[in-house]
Design an enzyme around this catalytic site. Structure first.
Site, short mmCIF file in Angstrom:
data_model
loop_
_atom_site.label_atom_id
_atom_site.label_comp_id
_atom_site.label_asym_id
_atom_site.label_seq_id
_atom_site.Cartn_x
_atom_site.Cartn_y
_atom_site.Cartn_z
N CYS A 256 1.04 -0.63 0.20
CA CYS A 256 -0.33 -0.19 0.01
C CYS A 256 0.98 1.71 0.15
O CYS A 256 0.65 1.90 0.89
CB CYS A 256 -0.69 -0.18 1.44
SG CYS A 256 -2.52 -1.55 1.43
N ALA A 257 1.40 1.83 -0.86
CA ALA A 257 3.05 2.59 -0.83
C ALA A 257 2.00 3.31 -1.09
O ALA A 257 3.49 4.68 -0.34
CB ALA A 257 3.13 1.80 -2.16
N PRO A 259 2.12 7.65 -0.40
CA PRO A 259 2.65 8.42 -1.83
C PRO A 259 3.76 7.78 -2.21
O PRO A 259 4.67 8.94 -2.35
CB PRO A 259 2.38 10.08 -0.60
CG PRO A 259 2.33 9.60 0.00
CD PRO A 259 1.77 8.81 0.89
N GLY A 260 4.32 7.14 -1.31
CA GLY A 260 5.77 6.01 -1.51
C GLY A 260 6.58 6.48 -0.43
O GLY A 260 8.15 6.16 -0.52
N GLY A 261 6.49 7.34 0.94
CA GLY A 261 7.28 6.95 1.45
C GLY A 261 8.55 5.80 2.11
O GLY A 261 9.93 6.07 2.10
N LYS A 262 7.89 4.87 2.20
CA LYS A 262 8.44 3.42 2.85
C LYS A 262 9.40 3.02 1.85
O LYS A 262 10.10 2.79 1.70
CB LYS A 262 7.52 2.85 2.95
CG LYS A 262 6.84 3.55 4.50
CD LYS A 262 5.36 2.53 5.28
CE LYS A 262 5.05 2.26 6.32
NZ LYS A 262 4.25 4.38 5.88
N ASP A 280 0.50 0.35 -5.24
CA ASP A 280 -1.41 0.72 -4.63
C ASP A 280 -2.44 0.99 -5.41
O ASP A 280 -2.80 0.56 -6.51
CB ASP A 280 -0.96 2.23 -4.62
CG ASP A 280 -2.06 3.26 -3.37
OD1 ASP A 280 -1.29 3.18 -1.89
OD2 ASP A 280 -2.83 3.51 -3.49
N ASP A 307 -4.83 -4.49 -6.66
CA ASP A 307 -5.25 -3.99 -5.61
C ASP A 307 -4.36 -5.50 -4.15
O ASP A 307 -4.64 -6.85 -4.77
CB ASP A 307 -6.88 -5.21 -5.52
CG ASP A 307 -7.70 -4.89 -4.55
OD1 ASP A 307 -7.57 -4.78 -3.55
OD2 ASP A 307 -8.97 -5.50 -4.79
N CYS A 376 -1.40 3.47 11.12
CA CYS A 376 -1.56 4.60 12.25
C CYS A 376 -1.78 4.84 12.65
O CYS A 376 -2.35 6.15 12.86
CB CYS A 376 -0.45 5.63 11.02
SG CYS A 376 -2.29 5.95 9.73
#
Length: 438
Positions: A256-257, A259-262, A280, A307, A376
């Protein structure tokens, strides 16, 4: 720009359309909007939204009317005016009152707004939340502006004393947290660059490659942004990247990437020599991953619409490491998303969705590989209970303890709390797939 009128219009639109205020704010600025107006509009919009429950309580007390007897547009004028009177000490009282009255759409509304706000000036020293001794949860609800259901949740999870500390922490403006792109510059180097440009920054005490900025800052306007020296990422998410331990040659899947931070953190940790597949479900958001990777100079990330409730056959049992940052209720990010506190969550539906993604993510992990699970939120049902249920369904996975900067896990789990760690409320768990037979 008439800042207060714009704020009122955006509040009304967000409420009537059930939209997040940040989405409304995105389209409010144009090229002629001054930085001062942008800052005031953001402060009014986010602040009034955050304190909405408390403001409504005091509006009812001052007006002698129940909330459902005040028209929505009028209520938003009063919220804006009262927020300025109660929480923005740099705005003179007469200005807050007069500018609010100007927003009224007729003489009757103007008289009502004027009367309520001037009543606050006379009664402000006697306006208090409901007595703590009569109803602890109700008192905390009004004092910190959280729905009573949320307050009771935190009390049940942490007890009254710590629940209040958590609520208080969510009412403070967090610093802007940056992750340094160490492929281009060291943390000390970026701190020195910020110092030269009079940017108030300090090293993050928890995240080894993190920097905290105090005061208002627009990331894209900071020195080093265009050069890809950093990206915005909360301390908690940075620590998750540290726990992952990405290495050159790894195949890493981020389910579930956006906006890409990880994915960015994993790529940097592996010296941009891993293969990172960022999935995503929201194809429209994949540009955030692709553009972010390009700005940071990262070549190892591939982004695809997918998905993640269903595992891709192409990567089944192929991944060395999987990042499974699950959809959640967001009860750890209420400081940054003030309107989230008023959203109703269907926990049965949410937990069912998360379980599907969790199970599908496990199918990517090869024997001996790692699955990193995170949310989170601060909710045992979504965190500890979800992990326990996963392990019951997948006996070939076992917990593995880890270090996250200076912090250490307990039984393969770590919960970050805003009042203790100064970051988002966050849960991280690490499990490893056994190397034994099928």
């Amino acid at each position: 720009m008439n800042v207060r009128k714009t704020a009122w219009e955006l509040l009304c639109r967000a409420e009537s359309e059930n939209r997040f205020v940040n989405l409304s704010l995105t389209y409010a600025f144009d090229s002629d909007t001054s930085e001062e107006d942008k800052a005031l509009l953001a402060a009014l919009l986010y602040g009034t939204t955050e304190k909405r429950l408390s403001l409504d309580y005091y509006i009812c007390a001052l007006s002698g009317r129940s909330g459902d007897k005040i028209e929505a547009g009028t209520k938003n004028i009063l919220r804006l005016g009262l927020y300025q009177l109660m929480y923005m000490d740099k705005i003179p009282s007469f200005a807050a009152v007069n500018e609010s009255v100007k927003l009224a759409r007729n003489k009757g509304e103007a008289a009502f707004v004027n009367a309520v706000l001037r009543s606050y000036e006379r009664k402000k020293d006697t306006l208090l939340p409901p007595p703590r001794e009569k109803n602890e949860a109700r008192h905390l609800s009004v004092k910190y502006s959280f729905p009573i259901k949320t307050v009771k949740h935190f009390i049940s999870e942490y007890g009254v004393g710590e629940a209040e500390q958590i609520l208080s922490a969510f009412c403070k403006t967090p610093p802007l947290s940056l992750r340094v792109n160490t492929l281009k510059i060291s943390r000390d180097g970026l701190l020195e660059l910020f110092k030269e440009n009079r940017i108030n920054a300090e090293p993050d005490r928890l995240a080894p490659n993190g920097i905290l900025l105090h005061g208002r800052a627009v990331p894209s306007s900071l020195v080093g942004f265009e050069e890809g020296f950093f990206y915005v990422q909360d301390t908690a998410s940075q620590l998750e990247c540290e726990v992952l331990g990405a290495e050159a040659g790894d195949l890493i899947i981020d389910v579930c990437a956006c906006p890409g931070g990880k994915s960015f953190g994993a790529a940097i940790s592996a010296n941009d020599k891993a293969k990172i597949v960022a999935f995503d479900i929201h194809g429209s958001k994949l540009s955030l991953v692709k553009e972010g990777a390009e700005r940071l100079g990262l070549k190892s990330i591939e982004a695809y619409e997918h998905d993640s409730r269903n595992a891709s056959e192409k990567y089944r049992e192929k991944a060395d490491k999987v990042i499974c940052d699950l959809p959640c209720s967001g009860l750890g990010v209420l400081a940054k998303k003030p309107d989230l506190r008023y959203r109703e969550t269907d926990f049965d539906e949410l937990c069912a969705l998360s379980s599907e993604i969790f199970d599908a993510s496990a199918e990517y992990v090869k024997r001996g590989g790692v699955l990193l699970f995170s949310t989170c939120t601060l909710n045992s049902r979504e965190n500890e209970d979800a992990l326990e249920a996963f392990l019951e369904r997948h006996p070939d996975f076992v917990r593995e303890d880890f270090s996250a900067g200076v912090l250490k896990s307990e039984n393969g789990m770590l919960t970050l709390l805003p009042h203790i760690h100064g970051c988002d409320g966050f849960f991280i768990a690490k499990v490893r797939r056994g190397t034994f037979g099928e």
